[in-house]
Motif scaffolding. Structure first.
Motif, short mmCIF file in Angstrom:
data_model
loop_
_atom_site.label_atom_id
_atom_site.label_comp_id
_atom_site.label_asym_id
_atom_site.label_seq_id
_atom_site.Cartn_x
_atom_site.Cartn_y
_atom_site.Cartn_z
N SER A 5 1.95 -12.34 -12.80
CA SER A 5 1.26 -11.19 -12.64
C SER A 5 2.24 -10.04 -12.87
O SER A 5 3.49 -10.24 -12.46
CB SER A 5 0.76 -11.00 -11.33
OG SER A 5 1.65 -11.19 -10.20
N PRO A 6 1.89 -8.99 -13.63
CA PRO A 6 2.68 -7.97 -13.81
C PRO A 6 3.12 -7.34 -12.50
O PRO A 6 2.45 -7.29 -11.38
CB PRO A 6 1.95 -6.77 -14.64
CG PRO A 6 0.52 -7.21 -14.35
CD PRO A 6 0.55 -8.80 -13.99
N THR A 11 7.38 -0.41 -8.62
CA THR A 11 9.06 -1.07 -8.58
C THR A 11 9.94 -0.76 -9.78
O THR A 11 11.14 -1.19 -9.77
CB THR A 11 8.64 -2.60 -8.87
OG1 THR A 11 8.09 -3.00 -10.15
CG2 THR A 11 7.62 -3.11 -7.55
N HIS A 12 9.56 -0.24 -10.99
CA HIS A 12 10.39 0.37 -12.05
C HIS A 12 11.23 1.61 -11.57
O HIS A 12 12.22 1.68 -11.83
CB HIS A 12 9.80 0.53 -13.24
CG HIS A 12 9.15 -0.77 -13.94
ND1 HIS A 12 9.61 -1.79 -14.38
CD2 HIS A 12 7.44 -1.04 -13.73
CE1 HIS A 12 8.62 -2.63 -14.58
NE2 HIS A 12 7.51 -2.05 -14.25
#
Length: 64
Positions: A5-6, A11-12
């Protein structure tokens, strides 16, 4: 086999926020420490080292 899952979008940004906070903290706190302890080079080194240990300890707690 299932695709992973992406990751959530935020989180980036966490590493960039950590980098920005770390740089600002180091620059600001070094300025304050050097202003407070400019008359004692030994104490300046000791306080700077303790400040570094505190930063590492606190960020480890946050990341855990």
């Amino acid at each position: 086999m299932a695709e992973p899952s992406p990751r959530p979008w935020w989180t980036h940004w966490v590493p960039l926020l950590y980098l920005a906070f770390g740089v600002v903290w180091i620059l600001a706190s070094d300025s304050v420490v050097s202003w407070l302890f400019s008359d004692s080079p030994h104490l300046l080194v000791v306080v700077g080292t303790l400040k570094g240990f505190a930063f590492v300890f606190l960020t480890a707690l946050v990341l855990a």
